[in-house]
Design an enzyme around this catalytic site. Sequence first.
Site, PDB file in Angstrom:
ATOM      1  N   HIS A 190       2.706  15.287   9.757  1.00 35.74           N
ATOM      2  CA  HIS A 190       2.099  14.556  10.866  1.00 35.74           C
ATOM      3  C   HIS A 190       0.701  14.129  10.426  1.00 35.74           C
ATOM      4  O   HIS A 190      -0.105  14.956  10.000  1.00 35.74           O
ATOM      5  CB  HIS A 190       1.968  15.459  12.091  1.00 35.74           C
ATOM      6  CG  HIS A 190       3.259  15.748  12.785  1.00 35.74           C
ATOM      7  ND1 HIS A 190       4.385  16.181  12.135  1.00 35.74           N
ATOM      8  CD2 HIS A 190       3.592  15.672  14.108  1.00 35.74           C
ATOM      9  CE1 HIS A 190       5.357  16.356  13.019  1.00 35.74           C
ATOM     10  NE2 HIS A 190       4.910  16.050  14.228  1.00 35.74           N
ATOM     11  N   HIS A 228      12.365  12.354  13.765  1.00 40.10           N
ATOM     12  CA  HIS A 228      11.164  13.066  14.234  1.00 40.10           C
ATOM     13  C   HIS A 228      11.489  13.722  15.569  1.00 40.10           C
ATOM     14  O   HIS A 228      11.309  13.145  16.627  1.00 40.10           O
ATOM     15  CB  HIS A 228       9.998  12.086  14.375  1.00 40.10           C
ATOM     16  CG  HIS A 228       8.676  12.727  14.668  1.00 40.10           C
ATOM     17  ND1 HIS A 228       7.484  12.217  14.214  1.00 40.10           N
ATOM     18  CD2 HIS A 228       8.338  13.833  15.375  1.00 40.10           C
ATOM     19  CE1 HIS A 228       6.487  12.971  14.628  1.00 40.10           C
ATOM     20  NE2 HIS A 228       6.998  13.960  15.351  1.00 40.10           N
ATOM     21  N   HIS A 258      11.243  17.733  17.298  1.00 40.41           N
ATOM     22  CA  HIS A 258      10.948  19.165  17.264  1.00 40.41           C
ATOM     23  C   HIS A 258      11.966  19.855  18.158  1.00 40.41           C
ATOM     24  O   HIS A 258      11.981  19.628  19.368  1.00 40.41           O
ATOM     25  CB  HIS A 258       9.533  19.436  17.758  1.00 40.41           C
ATOM     26  CG  HIS A 258       8.477  18.747  16.953  1.00 40.41           C
ATOM     27  ND1 HIS A 258       7.859  19.346  15.865  1.00 40.41           N
ATOM     28  CD2 HIS A 258       7.945  17.512  17.059  1.00 40.41           C
ATOM     29  CE1 HIS A 258       6.981  18.503  15.342  1.00 40.41           C
ATOM     30  NE2 HIS A 258       7.016  17.380  16.048  1.00 40.41           N
ATOM     31  N   GLU A 277      -1.878  10.581  14.071  1.00 38.62           N
ATOM     32  CA  GLU A 277      -1.544  10.558  15.494  1.00 38.62           C
ATOM     33  C   GLU A 277      -2.859  10.593  16.272  1.00 38.62           C
ATOM     34  O   GLU A 277      -3.189   9.673  17.005  1.00 38.62           O
ATOM     35  CB  GLU A 277      -0.662  11.748  15.857  1.00 38.62           C
ATOM     36  CG  GLU A 277      -0.292  11.811  17.329  1.00 38.62           C
ATOM     37  CD  GLU A 277       0.501  13.070  17.691  1.00 38.62           C
ATOM     38  OE1 GLU A 277       1.090  13.082  18.781  1.00 38.62           O
ATOM     39  OE2 GLU A 277       0.519  14.037  16.886  1.00 38.62           O
ATOM     40  N   ASP A 285       9.232  15.214  21.226  1.00 36.02           N
ATOM     41  CA  ASP A 285       9.502  16.374  22.079  1.00 36.02           C
ATOM     42  C   ASP A 285      10.042  15.851  23.408  1.00 36.02           C
ATOM     43  O   ASP A 285       9.314  15.770  24.407  1.00 36.02           O
ATOM     44  CB  ASP A 285       8.220  17.184  22.304  1.00 36.02           C
ATOM     45  CG  ASP A 285       7.639  17.731  21.015  1.00 36.02           C
ATOM     46  OD1 ASP A 285       8.063  18.817  20.594  1.00 36.02           O
ATOM     47  OD2 ASP A 285       6.758  17.060  20.441  1.00 36.02           O
TER      48      ASP A 285
END
Length: 347
Positions: A202, A22, A24, A205, A284
């Site tokens: 996703h 996971h 980005h 979350e 990220d």
Amino acid sequence: MSFTSPEQRQAFIADIPKAELHLHIEGSLEPEMMFALAQRNDIDIPFASAEEVRKAYAFSNLQDFLDIYYQGMNVLRTEQDFYDLTMAYFKRIHADNAIHAEIFFDPQGHTERGIAFSTAIDGILRALSDAEAHLGITSKLIMCFLRHLSEDDAFATLEEATPYLDRIAGVGLDSSELGHPPSKFSKVFAKAKMLDLKTVAHAGEEGPPEYIWEALDLLKIDRMDHGNRSLEDDGLIAKLRDSQMALTVCPLSNLSLCVVDKLEDHPLKKMLDLGLCATMNSDDPSYFGGYLNDNYEATAVALDLDKDDIITLAKNSFRGSFLSENTVAQSLQRIDDYVLAFDRKTG
């Protein structure tokens, strides 16, 4: 099995073989690279220094983060920019002894601002090839649809990706979760399935458990990104445990976006105790204060993870990957060999 000291825990985490599922790639854009690319491409950015950028990384929710995330993305203009961004990430996780990564990219975030689909993906794919050749890190590329855009836009992106489908492992769903349920994209995910692409999304979350059910039942995903709120639903817990579907959990991201108030409240340990196939990831990393090993270390301290927990997380990162069964088995054996050697060395 407990660690005898913080130093032993750090050493164990540092060198255990692991994968990241996971990530980005646009979210690995460090402030220093943002400034360098802005200068190279003659682009004005609303920050005077890298330190000023870092100070702006104080988020109260997902949308706060996305606003600055899309702003930073604007410096990516050329194929070389995308190559440099991607290679910088692989060099960084090589230091964390990650040997495989399955990374997301957001083509709509680039095509919407006039960057050709081919410009972004050609740079990324070239870096993936070089990372394997020079760093020994294997990888797979997952193309995400932005959920705040329409399903028609997603179909157009899937069509644009046609020449590259042999090099794209799957499709995903990211961006603003609330108000954009997975059901909004059921048709384009069905099309992706027909094209033999893996599917991830996703969910859970910020969105409710119902979004997780939709991702499972309507999108028929192969892997769940985040999935934190599955713990609010006993039926979901049972389904995820029985299927052993991987959850790509991102603790420092959850902390930065106020999904949890403090890392000690994070549900990762509970997921493991419930028998869910939870994995550790950075999401990220340039925005959320840590790459893969940073997440392992901070979470291990906050949740008092022991050696068996770390081993399980590392093994789950391969079990949840889209690697072949044979490669997964080899990777699990590599972990076992590492643990045996570590135990012999530390007595």
